[in-house]
Enzyme design. Structure first.
Site, PDB file in Angstrom:
ATOM      1  N   LYS A 211       4.187  -5.257  10.903  1.00 23.26           N
ATOM      2  CA  LYS A 211       3.981  -6.361   9.963  1.00 23.26           C
ATOM      3  C   LYS A 211       5.213  -7.260   9.936  1.00 23.26           C
ATOM      4  CE  LYS A 211       3.009  -7.125   5.081  1.00 23.26           C
ATOM      5  NZ  LYS A 211       2.680  -6.542   3.792  1.00 23.26           N
ATOM      6  N   GLU A 217      12.567   1.437  14.272  1.00 27.25           N
ATOM      7  CA  GLU A 217      11.915   2.373  15.199  1.00 27.25           C
ATOM      8  C   GLU A 217      11.005   1.623  16.168  1.00 27.25           C
ATOM      9  OE1 GLU A 217      12.045   2.580  11.920  1.00 27.25           O
ATOM     10  OE2 GLU A 217      12.270   4.652  11.224  1.00 27.25           O
ATOM     11  N   GLY A 272       1.201  -2.468   4.326  1.00 27.66           N
ATOM     12  CA  GLY A 272       1.207  -1.667   5.555  1.00 27.66           C
ATOM     13  C   GLY A 272       0.205  -0.526   5.511  1.00 27.66           C
ATOM     14  N   ARG A 273       0.204   0.229   4.410  1.00 26.68           N
ATOM     15  CA  ARG A 273      -0.674   1.406   4.332  1.00 26.68           C
ATOM     16  C   ARG A 273      -2.123   1.034   4.037  1.00 26.68           C
ATOM     17  NH1 ARG A 273       3.197   1.059   0.591  1.00 26.68           N
ATOM     18  NH2 ARG A 273       2.680   0.910  -1.620  1.00 26.68           N
ATOM     19  N   GLU A 358       3.152   6.826  -0.685  1.00 22.71           N
ATOM     20  CA  GLU A 358       3.921   5.581  -0.705  1.00 22.71           C
ATOM     21  C   GLU A 358       3.401   4.698  -1.849  1.00 22.71           C
ATOM     22  OE1 GLU A 358       6.017   3.909   3.082  1.00 22.71           O
ATOM     23  OE2 GLU A 358       4.265   2.657   2.774  1.00 22.71           O
ATOM     24  N   HIS A 389      -6.066  30.333   7.940  1.00 23.97           N
ATOM     25  CA  HIS A 389      -5.288  31.423   8.543  1.00 23.97           C
ATOM     26  C   HIS A 389      -3.803  31.138   8.474  1.00 23.97           C
ATOM     27  CE1 HIS A 389      -8.867  33.513   9.972  1.00 23.97           C
ATOM     28  NE2 HIS A 389      -9.373  32.287  10.036  1.00 23.97           N
ATOM     29  N   LYS A 514      16.893   3.175   5.067  1.00 20.18           N
ATOM     30  CA  LYS A 514      16.937   2.233   6.198  1.00 20.18           C
ATOM     31  C   LYS A 514      18.303   1.554   6.248  1.00 20.18           C
ATOM     32  CE  LYS A 514      12.070   0.764   6.119  1.00 20.18           C
ATOM     33  NZ  LYS A 514      11.184  -0.360   5.895  1.00 20.18           N
TER      34      LYS A 514
HETATM   35  O1  F6P Z   1       9.148   2.012   5.688  1.00 22.13           O
HETATM   36  C1  F6P Z   1       7.930   1.861   5.099  1.00 22.13           C
HETATM   37  C2  F6P Z   1       7.143   0.746   5.705  1.00 22.13           C
HETATM   38  O2  F6P Z   1       7.559  -0.463   5.183  1.00 22.13           O
HETATM   39  C3  F6P Z   1       5.662   0.974   5.486  1.00 22.13           C
HETATM   40  O3  F6P Z   1       5.238   0.554   4.252  1.00 22.13           O
HETATM   41  C4  F6P Z   1       5.083   0.266   6.638  1.00 22.13           C
HETATM   42  O4  F6P Z   1       3.757   0.667   6.844  1.00 22.13           O
HETATM   43  C5  F6P Z   1       6.022   0.681   7.730  1.00 22.13           C
HETATM   44  O5  F6P Z   1       7.279   0.692   7.111  1.00 22.13           O
HETATM   45  C6  F6P Z   1       6.025  -0.165   8.961  1.00 22.13           C
HETATM   46  O6  F6P Z   1       6.396  -1.482   8.704  1.00 22.13           O
HETATM   47  P1  F6P Z   1       6.147  -2.614   9.763  1.00 22.13           P
HETATM   48  O7  F6P Z   1       4.688  -2.714  10.008  1.00 22.13           O
HETATM   49  O8  F6P Z   1       6.711  -3.856   9.156  1.00 22.13           O
HETATM   50  O9  F6P Z   1       6.872  -2.251  11.036  1.00 22.13           O
END
Ligand code: F6P
Length: 548
Positions: A211, A217, A272-273, A358, A389, A514
């Site tokens: 987003k 990452e 995002g979620r 979240e 199990h 972060k």
């Molecule tokens: O770190 C949490 C977050 O902001 C989530 O809410 C989001 O889904 C994820 O990181 C990834 O963010 P982006 O889509 O901006 O890379």
């Protein structure tokens, strides 16, 4: 109409009445509740949209439900729901609308928010995704050497990963099996290494999903992917044929080197979620095709309408949310287990972890006041019967009460022939039913002793029972049903958030880590001194550095 008071939960009449009700009868055992009411199993359920929600094994009575519905009314759940669907800025800390429900409105619907034709915008992106998905599926979109795409790799994390991964697993039976779909999220280099090590770059397409297009990452993995393509294809590498982006950040996308003509957009009003049905679902659409994707969206929309219009007593997500509040704040349950008896839903619990935790892992109300009650519980789980199990022992006999969400389908997607053996699916469903019954009713010392068990072993075999669970049943797992299930949890989370008065749509708690990670990188890599870091972190960093 009085305005919504985020801090008002404990002063509502219903909250006080629920406290009294809990003190009077909240400890009643499910054995007694079923004993007293022979029709409980037939009556404590809701059927809607092809879903059957059996809540007879929740620790509630008709009175509890009436009071919980009063609570929802006194917390203005209906008004808050309309505020969300109409695009009011209910995400107050980010001053944003919360409009994932607009992503699945029918094409004929109209919704204007902040002066923008939302439905038109959504459908423009869907059309662009559809045309692209078909080109990739039909082999018309070719890589640098003219070969069709065999493997699609989605690079993203959190909401830009978990939805696509979960949906791909859930809908594997509906995917184009000649193609392979992989997902890279972790900044651990092993993730991208394993995802690419056996692939030909000229037949691979990367979807960089972020987003913000700034997430550490994702950007690190996207750079490694680009290096990998260039290292295999050398001069022939035509990056534009191997990278597309899903983002709200066009500048970031073109800065990375992806042609914005190959960017699929969405909007800041999609969290995002809550984004698996936005352009973040591009890999899902390529996998199941645009028609399958339309079915998925239709399922989401059906559940949106149900949540918005069904009376609260027959409203599946609202009841789920209210039972969630009851279990968390009155029974004191700190975790919830999600137990799908459907192998294709094996990533569903992981998906729900982000959605629920979240969203509702918050310690202040919308006004910034500390809450005086518990909010979001920990969600976790595994598909049945594997969990039986491993961790079910604790659910049955541990000292914590863990409400469980069971889920099964009446028809399997794979009917495996069984000769002279019980049918797989019959066994699967029998296990789901057995676990829920064992949790609810347990086994008394008298029952154990009557089996001839030695007196000193009896206490070990006693199962106290009275452990609440819900059972969800649907016909079979398909895109439409998956859409309904995800939307059902989205709105249950929303219901809880409204009752608790919190902002279910921000996520400030993930920011500090972060920021610190960014600070620590130069300490690890260049030995930079940083007196603002604590002595433990500095010692660990020095140790790492000395081993390089
Ligand atoms: O770190 C949490 C977050 O902001 C989530 O809410 C989001 O889904 C994820 O990181 C990834 O963010 P982006 O889509 O901006 O890379």
């Amino acid at each position: 109409m009085t305005s919504y008071d985020p801090d008002g939960l404990t002063s509502t009449p219903a909250w006080g009445q629920l406290k009294d009700h809990f003190a009077d009868s909240g400890q009643a055992h499910l054995r007694d509740l079923f004993g007293r009411d022979a029709r409980r199993g037939q009556e404590y359920n809701v059927s809607a949209l092809g879903l059957y929600f059996d809540y007879s094994k929740q620790r509630v009575t008709k009175e509890t439900i009436e009071l919980l519905i009063d609570l929802a009314e006194q917390r203005q759940l209906r008004d808050r729901t309309e505020a969300m669907f109409n695009g009011e800025h209910i995400n107050v800390t980010e001053d944003r609308a919360v409009l994932h429900t607009a992503l699945r409105l029918p094409r004929t619907a109209t919704l204007e928010v902040d002066g923008q034709d939302v439905v038109g915008d959504v459908n423009d992106v869907l059309d662009k995704m559809g045309a692209f998905a078909n080109r990739v599926r039909d082999g018309e979109w070719v890589g640098s050497t003219g070969k069709p795409i065999k493997t699609v790799i989605n690079i993203g994390i959190g909401g830009s990963d978990l939805g696509p991964v979960m949906a791909h697993e859930a809908l594997r039976d509906y995917t184009k099996r000649e193609m392979d779909f992989r997902y890279v999220s972790n900044v651990d280099g092993t993730d991208i290494y394993e995802a690419t090590r056996d692939l030909a770059a000229d037949e691979t397409l990367f979807i960089v999903s972020s987003k913000t297009f700034t997430t550490q990452e994702t950007m690190t993995n996207a750079h490694s992917a680009r290096d990998w393509v260039v290292s295999q294809l050398g001069d022939k590498a035509d990056i534009a044929k191997h990278f597309v982006a899903v983002s709200t950040n066009a500048e970031g996308v073109s800065g990375f080197g992806i042609d914005t003509a190959n960017m699929f957009g969405f909007w800041d009003w999609v969290g995002g979620r809550y984004s698996m049905d936005s352009a973040i679902g591009l890999s899902t659409m390529i996998a199941i095709g645009p028609d399958g994707y339309s079915e998925l969206l239709a399922g989401f929309h059906e559940m949106d309408e149900h949540f918005r219009t069904a009376p609260l007593a027959e409203n599946i997500p609202a009841l789920m949310g209210l039972f969630g509040v009851w279990n968390r704040d009155f029974l004191g349950c700190a975790t919830v287990a999600v137990l799908p008896y459907e192998q294709y839903l094996k990533r569903f619990p992981a998906y729900l972890q982000q959605l629920t935790m979240e969203s509702n892992g918050k310690h202040v109300t919308l006004s910034g006041t500390d809450v005086t009650y518990d909010t979001g519980p920990v969600y976790w789980g595994e598909p049945g019967t594997n969990g039986q199990h491993s961790f079910y022992q604790l659910i049955h006999q541990g000292t914590s009460i863990i409400p469980c969400d069971f889920l099964f389908f009446t028809h399997p997607l794979n009917k495996v022939p069984a000769v002279d053996a019980p049918d797989h699916h019959d066994l699967l469903v029998a296990n789901a039913l057995a676990q829920a019954a064992a949790l609810a009713f347990g086994k008394t010392a008298e029952e154990v002793a009557a089996e001839g068990v030695a007196a000193d072993v009896v206490p070990h075999k006693v199962m106290k029972g009275n452990r609440p669970s819900s059972m969800f049943v649907a016909d079979k797992l398909d895109p439409r049903t998956l859409g309904k299930l995800v939307a059902m949890y989205e709105h249950a989370v929303f219901t809880e958030g409204v009752i608790w008065g919190i902002d279910s749509f921000d996520q400030w708690g993930v920011e500090l880590g972060k920021v610190l990670a960014k600070k620590i990188v130069p300490v690890l890599v260049d030995g930079k001194e940083d007196a603002s870091l604590d002595s433990s972190t500095l010692t660990l960093a020095a140790r790492y550095r000395s081993e390089q």
